[in-house]
Design a protein around this motif. Structure first.
Motif, PDB file in Angstrom:
ATOM      1  N   HIS A 100     -21.370  18.195   9.576  1.00  0.00           N
ATOM      2  CA  HIS A 100     -22.221  18.762  10.629  1.00  0.00           C
ATOM      3  C   HIS A 100     -21.674  18.446  12.022  1.00  0.00           C
ATOM      4  CE1 HIS A 100     -25.051  19.857   7.547  1.00  0.00           C
ATOM      5  NE2 HIS A 100     -25.066  18.608   7.102  1.00  0.00           N
ATOM      6  N   LEU A 101     -21.132  17.259  12.199  1.00  0.00           N
ATOM      7  CA  LEU A 101     -20.553  16.895  13.486  1.00  0.00           C
ATOM      8  C   LEU A 101     -19.305  17.724  13.779  1.00  0.00           C
ATOM      9  CD1 LEU A 101     -21.057  13.034  13.398  1.00  0.00           C
ATOM     10  CD2 LEU A 101     -22.308  14.694  14.776  1.00  0.00           C
ATOM     11  N   ASN A 102     -18.529  18.006  12.762  1.00  0.00           N
ATOM     12  CA  ASN A 102     -17.340  18.838  12.958  1.00  0.00           C
ATOM     13  C   ASN A 102     -17.725  20.267  13.332  1.00  0.00           C
ATOM     14  OD1 ASN A 102     -15.279  16.960  12.597  1.00  0.00           O
ATOM     15  ND2 ASN A 102     -15.532  17.033  10.380  1.00  0.00           N
ATOM     16  N   ILE A 103     -18.797  20.771  12.756  1.00  0.00           N
ATOM     17  CA  ILE A 103     -19.275  22.105  13.129  1.00  0.00           C
ATOM     18  C   ILE A 103     -19.701  22.103  14.592  1.00  0.00           C
ATOM     19  CG2 ILE A 103     -21.095  23.821  12.721  1.00  0.00           C
ATOM     20  CD1 ILE A 103     -18.897  23.798  10.610  1.00  0.00           C
ATOM     21  N   LEU A 104     -20.375  21.043  15.041  1.00  0.00           N
ATOM     22  CA  LEU A 104     -20.758  20.933  16.451  1.00  0.00           C
ATOM     23  C   LEU A 104     -19.535  20.935  17.363  1.00  0.00           C
ATOM     24  CD1 LEU A 104     -23.717  18.414  16.647  1.00  0.00           C
ATOM     25  CD2 LEU A 104     -23.685  20.797  17.338  1.00  0.00           C
ATOM     26  N   LEU A 105     -18.470  20.262  16.938  1.00  0.00           N
ATOM     27  CA  LEU A 105     -17.245  20.239  17.740  1.00  0.00           C
ATOM     28  C   LEU A 105     -16.652  21.633  17.898  1.00  0.00           C
ATOM     29  CD1 LEU A 105     -15.494  16.989  16.475  1.00  0.00           C
ATOM     30  CD2 LEU A 105     -16.523  17.406  18.709  1.00  0.00           C
ATOM     31  N   LEU A 106     -16.914  22.510  16.964  1.00  0.00           N
ATOM     32  CA  LEU A 106     -16.446  23.891  17.079  1.00  0.00           C
ATOM     33  C   LEU A 106     -17.401  24.757  17.886  1.00  0.00           C
ATOM     34  CD1 LEU A 106     -15.147  24.496  13.455  1.00  0.00           C
ATOM     35  CD2 LEU A 106     -13.795  24.189  15.522  1.00  0.00           C
ATOM     36  N   LEU A 107     -18.696  24.509  17.789  1.00  0.00           N
ATOM     37  CA  LEU A 107     -19.685  25.363  18.441  1.00  0.00           C
ATOM     38  C   LEU A 107     -19.910  25.042  19.920  1.00  0.00           C
ATOM     39  CD1 LEU A 107     -22.394  25.701  15.656  1.00  0.00           C
ATOM     40  CD2 LEU A 107     -20.638  27.344  16.329  1.00  0.00           C
ATOM     41  N   VAL A 108     -19.816  23.784  20.305  1.00  0.00           N
ATOM     42  CA  VAL A 108     -20.079  23.409  21.698  1.00  0.00           C
ATOM     43  C   VAL A 108     -19.136  24.129  22.668  1.00  0.00           C
ATOM     44  CG1 VAL A 108     -19.994  21.481  23.326  1.00  0.00           C
ATOM     45  CG2 VAL A 108     -21.239  21.252  21.177  1.00  0.00           C
ATOM     46  N   PRO A 109     -17.829  24.188  22.423  1.00  0.00           N
ATOM     47  CA  PRO A 109     -16.971  24.917  23.366  1.00  0.00           C
ATOM     48  C   PRO A 109     -17.314  26.408  23.484  1.00  0.00           C
ATOM     49  CG  PRO A 109     -15.646  23.516  21.971  1.00  0.00           C
ATOM     50  CD  PRO A 109     -17.035  23.495  21.413  1.00  0.00           C
ATOM     51  N   LEU A 110     -17.903  26.983  22.469  1.00  0.00           N
ATOM     52  CA  LEU A 110     -18.279  28.396  22.548  1.00  0.00           C
ATOM     53  C   LEU A 110     -19.312  28.645  23.643  1.00  0.00           C
ATOM     54  CD1 LEU A 110     -18.452  29.445  18.793  1.00  0.00           C
ATOM     55  CD2 LEU A 110     -16.681  29.967  20.470  1.00  0.00           C
ATOM     56  N   GLY A 111     -20.117  27.637  23.949  1.00  0.00           N
ATOM     57  CA  GLY A 111     -21.095  27.776  25.032  1.00  0.00           C
ATOM     58  C   GLY A 111     -20.444  27.910  26.393  1.00  0.00           C
ATOM     59  N   PHE A 112     -19.220  27.416  26.547  1.00  0.00           N
ATOM     60  CA  PHE A 112     -18.514  27.487  27.826  1.00  0.00           C
ATOM     61  C   PHE A 112     -17.608  28.712  27.931  1.00  0.00           C
ATOM     62  CE2 PHE A 112     -19.447  22.986  27.206  1.00  0.00           C
ATOM     63  CZ  PHE A 112     -20.088  22.704  28.410  1.00  0.00           C
ATOM     64  N   MET A 113     -17.489  29.482  26.888  1.00  0.00           N
ATOM     65  CA  MET A 113     -16.577  30.625  26.882  1.00  0.00           C
ATOM     66  C   MET A 113     -16.943  31.715  27.907  1.00  0.00           C
ATOM     67  SD  MET A 113     -14.170  29.743  24.970  1.00  0.00           S
ATOM     68  CE  MET A 113     -13.202  31.108  24.419  1.00  0.00           C
ATOM     69  N   PRO A 114     -18.209  32.081  28.099  1.00  0.00           N
ATOM     70  CA  PRO A 114     -18.500  33.128  29.086  1.00  0.00           C
ATOM     71  C   PRO A 114     -18.015  32.770  30.495  1.00  0.00           C
ATOM     72  CG  PRO A 114     -20.393  32.795  27.677  1.00  0.00           C
ATOM     73  CD  PRO A 114     -19.401  31.717  27.343  1.00  0.00           C
ATOM     74  N   LYS A 115     -18.223  31.516  30.924  1.00  0.00           N
ATOM     75  CA  LYS A 115     -17.753  31.109  32.257  1.00  0.00           C
ATOM     76  C   LYS A 115     -16.226  31.134  32.302  1.00  0.00           C
ATOM     77  CE  LYS A 115     -18.091  27.792  35.943  1.00  0.00           C
ATOM     78  NZ  LYS A 115     -17.353  28.633  36.781  1.00  0.00           N
ATOM     79  N   TYR A 116     -15.595  30.702  31.233  1.00  0.00           N
ATOM     80  CA  TYR A 116     -14.134  30.713  31.181  1.00  0.00           C
ATOM     81  C   TYR A 116     -13.596  32.137  31.330  1.00  0.00           C
ATOM     82  CZ  TYR A 116      -9.460  30.803  29.255  1.00  0.00           C
ATOM     83  OH  TYR A 116      -8.133  31.041  29.080  1.00  0.00           O
ATOM     84  N   PHE A 117     -14.168  33.082  30.582  1.00  0.00           N
ATOM     85  CA  PHE A 117     -13.691  34.460  30.657  1.00  0.00           C
ATOM     86  C   PHE A 117     -13.996  35.086  32.013  1.00  0.00           C
ATOM     87  CE2 PHE A 117     -13.791  34.373  25.880  1.00  0.00           C
ATOM     88  CZ  PHE A 117     -12.419  34.469  25.739  1.00  0.00           C
ATOM     89  N   ALA A 118     -15.126  34.732  32.627  1.00  0.00           N
ATOM     90  CA  ALA A 118     -15.447  35.244  33.963  1.00  0.00           C
ATOM     91  C   ALA A 118     -14.449  34.712  34.989  1.00  0.00           C
ATOM     92  CB  ALA A 118     -16.871  34.854  34.345  1.00  0.00           C
ATOM     93  N   ASP A 119     -14.109  33.434  34.914  1.00  0.00           N
ATOM     94  CA  ASP A 119     -13.124  32.859  35.835  1.00  0.00           C
ATOM     95  C   ASP A 119     -11.739  33.460  35.604  1.00  0.00           C
ATOM     96  OD1 ASP A 119     -14.975  31.277  37.087  1.00  0.00           O
ATOM     97  OD2 ASP A 119     -14.417  29.430  36.049  1.00  0.00           O
ATOM     98  N   ALA A 120     -11.364  33.636  34.362  1.00  0.00           N
ATOM     99  CA  ALA A 120     -10.054  34.229  34.059  1.00  0.00           C
ATOM    100  C   ALA A 120      -9.977  35.651  34.602  1.00  0.00           C
ATOM    101  CB  ALA A 120      -9.803  34.221  32.558  1.00  0.00           C
ATOM    102  N   SER A 121     -11.044  36.409  34.476  1.00  0.00           N
ATOM    103  CA  SER A 121     -11.089  37.774  35.001  1.00  0.00           C
ATOM    104  C   SER A 121     -10.991  37.774  36.517  1.00  0.00           C
ATOM    105  CB  SER A 121     -12.386  38.447  34.544  1.00  0.00           C
ATOM    106  OG  SER A 121     -12.545  39.680  35.166  1.00  0.00           O
ATOM    107  N   LEU A 122     -11.647  36.813  37.158  1.00  0.00           N
ATOM    108  CA  LEU A 122     -11.616  36.706  38.618  1.00  0.00           C
ATOM    109  C   LEU A 122     -10.209  36.368  39.100  1.00  0.00           C
ATOM    110  CD1 LEU A 122     -13.343  36.687  41.214  1.00  0.00           C
ATOM    111  CD2 LEU A 122     -13.676  34.251  40.833  1.00  0.00           C
ATOM    112  N   PHE A 123      -9.548  35.407  38.459  1.00  0.00           N
ATOM    113  CA  PHE A 123      -8.214  35.007  38.891  1.00  0.00           C
ATOM    114  C   PHE A 123      -7.155  36.060  38.574  1.00  0.00           C
ATOM    115  CE2 PHE A 123     -10.138  30.700  38.688  1.00  0.00           C
ATOM    116  CZ  PHE A 123      -9.975  30.401  40.031  1.00  0.00           C
ATOM    117  N   ARG A 124      -7.367  36.843  37.525  1.00  0.00           N
ATOM    118  CA  ARG A 124      -6.432  37.928  37.202  1.00  0.00           C
ATOM    119  C   ARG A 124      -6.614  39.119  38.128  1.00  0.00           C
ATOM    120  NH1 ARG A 124      -7.752  37.154  31.791  1.00  0.00           N
ATOM    121  NH2 ARG A 124      -9.178  38.899  31.970  1.00  0.00           N
TER     122      ARG A 124
END
Length: 180
Positions: free
Chosen positions: A23-47
């Motif tokens: 269960h902890l390993n699944i959390l390690l995979l799911l938590v970064p997914l919560g930050f993906m929208p901001k990451y993609f928005a920043d990447a789009s802005l810088f591109r």
């Protein structure tokens, strides 16, 4: 006949880890997914896929040339260590003036000469960036000056009110006690 015995960890922490590791390993995979929208928005802005910046200021006529100006982020200036507070702006030259403009500069307050023209825009003419220091004593009615230098040696300047260029900076200055 042999007996098979499953070994259990001796400590409570070991038992907890043994029971919950999946269960902890699944959390390690799911938590970064919560930050993906901001990451993609920043990447789009810088591109540049989402424009020059978060807040488009508009077209500024500087002598015979013009440029599109935008705030990189629609927020107050960010502290940058000993350099003080900084604000990022992006610009794009018009298609007809790309071959004629040698350099562009940005400054708060009217420049005294080309040597004090401000920070230089860097990057391609289609997407230039400048990180402008915001002085401690900036007044709320200050102007943002743009200086363009041509390959023929000509120099043209234009100004826009800082309140038009960056309302977030004006609000930040008012919070810090700047006077008009």
């Amino acid at each position: 006949m042999s007996k098979s015995v499953t070994a259990q960890p001796a400590s409570a922490l070991g038992r907890f880890w043994h029971k919950w590791r999946f269960h902890l390993n699944i959390l390690l995979l799911l938590v970064p997914l919560g930050f993906m929208p901001k990451y993609f928005a920043d990447a789009s802005l810088f591109r540049g896929d989402s424009g020059l910046g978060e807040r488009e200021i508009g077209t500024v006529q500087v002598g015979p040339w013009s440029l599109q100006l935008a705030e990189m982020r629609n927020e107050a200036p960010r502290p940058d260590g000993p350099a003080g507070f900084m604000k990022s702006f992006n610009a794009a030259l018009c298609d007809t003036c790309i071959d004629q403009v040698k350099a562009g500069y940005l400054r708060i307050g009217k420049p005294r000469s080309l040597r004090a023209a401000g920070v230089i825009f860097f990057g391609t003419p289609y997407r230039m960036g400048a990180t402008l220091p915001i002085p401690q004593k900036t007044k709320a009615d200050a102007e943002l000056w743009i200086t363009l230098e041509g390959w023929d040696g000509s120099m043209h300047q234009a100004s826009i009110p800082l309140s038009q260029a960056s309302p977030a900076t004006i609000a930040w200055l008012a919070q810090r006690g700047a006077k008009p």
